[in-house]
Design a protein around this motif. Structure first.
Motif, mmCIF file in Angstrom:
data_model
loop_
_atom_site.group_PDB
_atom_site.id
_atom_site.type_symbol
_atom_site.label_atom_id
_atom_site.label_comp_id
_atom_site.label_asym_id
_atom_site.label_seq_id
_atom_site.Cartn_x
_atom_site.Cartn_y
_atom_site.Cartn_z
ATOM 1 N N LYS A 201 16.853 11.638 9.965
ATOM 2 C CA LYS A 201 18.287 11.778 9.703
ATOM 3 C C LYS A 201 19.182 10.919 10.607
ATOM 4 C CE LYS A 201 19.716 15.995 10.293
ATOM 5 N NZ LYS A 201 20.115 17.404 10.060
ATOM 6 N N PRO A 202 18.969 10.874 11.928
ATOM 7 C CA PRO A 202 19.897 10.099 12.764
ATOM 8 C C PRO A 202 19.955 8.614 12.428
ATOM 9 C CG PRO A 202 18.559 11.570 14.104
ATOM 10 C CD PRO A 202 17.958 11.564 12.748
ATOM 11 N N LEU A 203 18.888 8.102 11.779
ATOM 12 C CA LEU A 203 18.818 6.661 11.527
ATOM 13 C C LEU A 203 19.161 6.285 10.088
ATOM 14 C CD1 LEU A 203 15.629 5.757 13.594
ATOM 15 C CD2 LEU A 203 18.030 5.803 14.315
ATOM 16 N N LEU A 204 19.497 7.246 9.258
ATOM 17 C CA LEU A 204 19.914 6.930 7.893
ATOM 18 C C LEU A 204 21.142 6.033 7.944
ATOM 19 C CD1 LEU A 204 19.503 10.450 6.232
ATOM 20 C CD2 LEU A 204 17.957 8.489 6.052
ATOM 21 N N SER A 205 21.125 4.941 7.184
ATOM 22 C CA SER A 205 22.165 3.919 7.394
ATOM 23 C C SER A 205 22.692 3.303 6.105
ATOM 24 C CB SER A 205 21.619 2.820 8.304
ATOM 25 O OG SER A 205 20.426 2.273 7.774
ATOM 26 N N ARG A 206 22.781 4.081 5.062
ATOM 27 C CA ARG A 206 23.293 3.541 3.802
ATOM 28 C C ARG A 206 24.780 3.256 3.864
ATOM 29 N NH1 ARG A 206 22.180 7.352 -0.693
ATOM 30 N NH2 ARG A 206 23.475 5.817 -1.785
ATOM 31 N N PRO B 107 22.465 15.856 21.089
ATOM 32 C CA PRO B 107 21.006 15.902 20.980
ATOM 33 C C PRO B 107 20.573 15.332 19.634
ATOM 34 C CG PRO B 107 21.922 18.070 20.549
ATOM 35 C CD PRO B 107 23.084 17.168 20.897
ATOM 36 N N ALA B 108 19.567 14.485 19.642
ATOM 37 C CA ALA B 108 19.131 13.844 18.396
ATOM 38 C C ALA B 108 17.614 13.722 18.387
ATOM 39 C CB ALA B 108 19.764 12.466 18.252
ATOM 40 N N ARG B 109 16.998 14.199 17.324
ATOM 41 C CA ARG B 109 15.556 14.048 17.168
ATOM 42 C C ARG B 109 15.268 13.458 15.791
ATOM 43 N NH1 ARG B 109 12.924 18.528 14.573
ATOM 44 N NH2 ARG B 109 14.448 20.017 13.780
ATOM 45 N N TYR B 110 14.125 12.819 15.684
ATOM 46 C CA TYR B 110 13.784 12.143 14.434
ATOM 47 C C TYR B 110 13.311 13.129 13.371
ATOM 48 C CZ TYR B 110 11.982 8.479 11.356
ATOM 49 O OH TYR B 110 11.756 7.646 10.294
ATOM 50 N N ALA B 111 12.524 14.096 13.794
ATOM 51 C CA ALA B 111 11.934 15.047 12.836
ATOM 52 C C ALA B 111 13.003 15.982 12.287
ATOM 53 C CB ALA B 111 10.831 15.851 13.505
ATOM 54 N N SER B 112 12.968 16.191 10.988
ATOM 55 C CA SER B 112 13.845 17.147 10.320
ATOM 56 C C SER B 112 13.137 17.611 9.057
ATOM 57 C CB SER B 112 15.191 16.515 9.965
ATOM 58 O OG SER B 112 15.952 17.369 9.140
ATOM 59 N N THR B 113 13.024 18.920 8.893
ATOM 60 C CA THR B 113 12.286 19.449 7.740
ATOM 61 C C THR B 113 12.906 19.005 6.426
ATOM 62 O OG1 THR B 113 11.667 21.393 9.042
ATOM 63 C CG2 THR B 113 11.434 21.548 6.646
#
Length: 257
Positions: free
Chosen positions: A19-24, A8-14
């Protein structure tokens, strides 16, 4: 028995938005999770369940499988239950989208435990490190959920009796200080369900203890279900905060992931 992993993956995170798309690291975090899950030998498929088009597109870009789900789900379990309806699998593994470093072999052990016991659900735990005596990640930390073990099933498997954010059972000295932190067991939030039990769990209302502790797995115990627990040597670090992600980037840079 056929097993599938749903992430399960959602974009919103307090604490860590997007978070799922962070790509450093050169690839999005969700790709790290997906590729690690794909190494699980006993899983026939891996699927991302999301309500965000950006995450769906990112998964498609790296060649992964994803499905769009409702944006009204309040829990990851409800999200994966929707995704699981159309999957041909006997066992569904709920693997969080911020757990890129869980040893794939541990998930194989989790799947085997669920297949062997036929429990309502199965999960993982590990001893706290012997030096985890204070602060974040210690038994004193409410975000570090403690698993209370019950009867033994096999060498490293037990029935779970309770989960709590508090210090219980409490090995301590006369000054109330923790003396054996390794005697606490840290719960690792990955679950294996039968498909039928997942649907039942997702449809059931939250119980009183679940609301008090804010621990979704207590819904199972409150309703009389059994949770089998595989005890593994150590936990992989999850990604909850910017600091967690910075540490993950450093580990990837050193070839750790």
């Amino acid at each position: 028995m056929k097993a599938a992993i749903i992430i399960p993956a959602r974009y919103a995170s307090t604490r860590l938005p997007g978070k799922p798309l962070l790509s450093r690291t050169g690839k999005p975090l969700i790709q790290h999770v997906y590729e690690n899950a794909a190494k699980v030998k006993d899983a026939s498929s891996v699927l991302v369940a999301t309500d965000d088009q950006r995450i769906f597109d990112a998964v498609a870009d790296f060649g992964g499988a994803a499905v769009m789900t409702s944006d009204t789900h309040e829990t990851g379990s409800a999200r994966i239950a929707e995704a699981a309806e159309k999957i041909d699998a006997d066992i569904i593994v709920n693997l969080q989208g911020d757990e890129p470093e869980i040893e794939p072999g541990y998930i194989d052990r989790l799947i085997a435990l669920q297949a062997k016991t036929g429990a309502f659900a199965s999960t993982l735990a590990c001893p706290f490190p012997a030096d985890a005596t204070a602060g974040s990640g210690s038994p004193e930390d409410p975000s570090a959920v403690k698993a209370i073990l019950g009867a033994k099933i096999a060498d490293d498997a037990y029935w779970a009796r309770y989960f709590t954010r508090h210090q219980a059972v409490w090995p301590r000295d006369e000054a109330e200080r923790i003396i054996q932190p390794q005697d606490y067991y840290l719960h690792i939030g990955v679950y294996a369900f039968s498909k039928a039990s997942l649907m039942e769990f997702a449809a059931a209302p939250a119980g009183a203890l679940e609301k008090i502790e804010r621990l979704e797995q207590l819904r199972i115990l409150e309703r009389g279900g059994e949770i089998a627990l595989e005890l593994i040597p150590h936990a992989a670090p999850g990604i909850d905060t910017p600091e967690d992600y910075e540490a993950f980037v450093r580990r990837v840079g050193k070839g750790a992931a």
